[in-house]
Design an enzyme around this catalytic site. Structure first.
Site, PDB file in Angstrom:
ATOM      1  N   ASP A 106      -4.181  18.429 -14.939  1.00 11.16           N
ATOM      2  CA  ASP A 106      -4.515  17.085 -15.397  1.00 11.16           C
ATOM      3  C   ASP A 106      -4.032  16.977 -16.843  1.00 11.16           C
ATOM      4  OD1 ASP A 106      -5.769  14.824 -16.490  1.00 11.16           O
ATOM      5  OD2 ASP A 106      -7.433  14.948 -15.065  1.00 11.16           O
ATOM      6  N   TYR A 136     -13.297  17.059 -16.349  1.00 13.35           N
ATOM      7  CA  TYR A 136     -13.895  15.713 -16.450  1.00 13.35           C
ATOM      8  C   TYR A 136     -15.005  15.599 -15.384  1.00 13.35           C
ATOM      9  CZ  TYR A 136     -14.445  10.758 -15.565  1.00 13.35           C
ATOM     10  OH  TYR A 136     -14.985   9.518 -15.332  1.00 13.35           O
ATOM     11  N   ARG A 152       0.827  -1.210   0.000  1.00 13.92           N
ATOM     12  CA  ARG A 152       0.000   0.000   0.000  1.00 13.92           C
ATOM     13  C   ARG A 152       0.859   1.256   0.000  1.00 13.92           C
ATOM     14  NH1 ARG A 152      -2.563   1.567   4.487  1.00 13.92           N
ATOM     15  NH2 ARG A 152      -3.086  -0.570   5.067  1.00 13.92           N
ATOM     16  N   LYS A 154      -5.800   5.827 -19.748  1.00 21.99           N
ATOM     17  CA  LYS A 154      -5.996   6.293 -21.131  1.00 21.99           C
ATOM     18  C   LYS A 154      -4.732   6.052 -21.956  1.00 21.99           C
ATOM     19  CE  LYS A 154      -9.633   7.954 -18.985  1.00 21.99           C
ATOM     20  NZ  LYS A 154     -10.712   7.035 -18.652  1.00 21.99           N
TER      21      LYS A 154
END
Ligand code: 4LM
Length: 403
Positions: A188, A116, A63, A213
């Protein structure tokens, strides 16, 4: 990885393939191994204690760090020109883990008006519940941002090009403005990838990505990343992801993103070339009311696009004469292009933002934030461009939108 001439930096594609992997450290394995493990054995209690105290650099638990994920982090930091990176389970995992680490109740974020849909949702429906205010405004108007900055402003946030309407933000202007007030800019960079645009070189402090993406490029996983100064990335790792979101990237998915990165430059060249061809074709078609693509000379921010991006990208926004009704008929008539959200895949994807990716905005918010009801978004894939063009042609003929 050793450059033939140590005085010359290695090129983008070379670093995307080789950076920070030395086969001799891995039994000669050319391809980096996948460390599929949740935890790591300590040689002694003392060593474990020292790792937790940050006095011994080894791994503890996946983690907070894993060698396969760490290689991807190192490679993404290198390609963006940053010092450190944190990879996450999705783009939203990156955005939330980063921002939870930077703000607290009473703080304010200034964000561009077009984002987005789920980023908008996180800002307005998520952060707002925790006492963080998000002011959205048109960041193409630098003076409006300057006026809006107040004593509680902690972060400036934008996408460029913005999803879905392709508006660009002048990153250098925004970063300069932020710097003059001591406020970092987070960008972004999903639509561009570092191959087309490197926001840190324009003065931004942080870059976030949906690696789902273009970075991974094959539509077979979800992943995200944030790149920034070492100290902040450490905080995002040890607080944002470890204690707040738990949005950990799986080592297997990190391996797939590393594999995707090897062809990023090749793929982006092809996405850009095909999108340019199709944007010109669409712009000249009588059924099309508007094509928004940074590579078209009529694009309203064409000069900024040329300054800030090395190529115009693979995303096109278009509106048909006949608006939403014609747009829907066009989408339904497509045979090769796939009706699906997401972007940056080998397959060409088409979607309707107002009812799909941006349905987190109310119709009134969509209108105020520049998301038109008739806008259709095309993520141009890697198929033969002639096949794509033929598909668009037959679908446009059936859209009922011909002038
Ligand atoms: C889409 N986008 O647009 P994850 N940042 C940007 C994005 O486009 C996305 C994310 C972050 C779409 C998904 C369905 C600019 C996502 C969020 O999906 O959490 O990896 O990324 O079609």
């Amino acid at each position: 990885m050793k450059p033939a001439d140590p005085t010359k930096p290695l090129g983008f594609a070379t670093r995307a393939i080789h950076h920070d992997h030395d086969p001799s450290q891995h039994e000669g394995a050319l391809v980096p191994p996948i460390y599929l493990t949740s935890t790591f054995a300590f040689e002694s209690t003392e060593q474990g204690m020292r790792r937790f105290a940050g006095e011994n650099p080894g791994y503890i638990y996946s983690r907070v760090g894993n060698p396969t994920v760490a290689l991807l982090e190192s490679r993404l930091a290198e390609l963006e020109g940053g010092t450190a990176a944190l990879c996450t389970a999705s783009g939203m995992g990156a955005i939330t883990s980063a921002i939870y680490s930077l703000v607290q109740a009473g703080d304010e974020i200034i964000a561009d008006q077009t984002l987005y849909g789920c980023t908008f949702g996180f800002f307005h429906h998520g952060l707002a519940r925790l006492g963080v205010t998000v002011k959205t405004l048109d960041m193409t108007r630098t003076e409006a941002v300057a006026t809006a900055i107040g004593p509680n402003t902690r972060l400036l946030y934008c996408e460029s090009p913005a999803n879905p309407n392709m508006r660009l933000i002048d990153l250098a202007a925004m970063a300069d403005l932020g710097r003059s007030h001591g406020i970092p800019l987070m960008v972004d960079n999903t639509y561009c990838t570092p191959y087309l645009q490197r926001p840190l070189e324009h003065g931004a402090t942080y870059v976030v990505h949906s690696a789902t993406k273009y970075l991974s490029g094959h539509g077979d996983l979800l992943a995200g990343a944030v790149i920034g100064p070492e100290e902040d990335i450490q905080r995002m790792r040890f607080f944002g992801i470890k204690e707040m979101t738990g949005a950990v990237l799986s080592p297997f998915d990190a391996f797939l993103v590393l594999r995707g990165l090897k062809t990023l430059a090749l793929r982006m060249d092809r996405h850009c070339a095909s999108a340019t061809t199709l944007a010109h074709y669409l712009a000249a078609h009588p059924a099309v009311a508007r094509v928004t693509y940074p590579g078209l000379p009529e694009f309203p921010q064409y000069d900024l696009a040329r300054r800030q991006m090395s190529q115009a990208g693979g995303m096109i926004a278009l509106e048909l004469k006949g608006g939403f009704t014609a747009g829907r008929a066009f989408m339904d008539a497509l045979r090769l292009c796939t009706r699906a959200v997401s972007l940056g895949d080998a397959e060409t994807l088409v979607q309707h933002p107002a009812s799909m990716t941006h349905s987190t905005y109310s119709p009134e918010e969509q209108e105020a934030h520049g998301i038109s009801p008739g806008l259709v978004r095309l993520s141009v894939g890697l198929e033969e461009v002639a096949d794509l063009r033929a598909d668009l042609e037959q679908a446009l003929a059936k859209s009922g939108a011909s002038a």
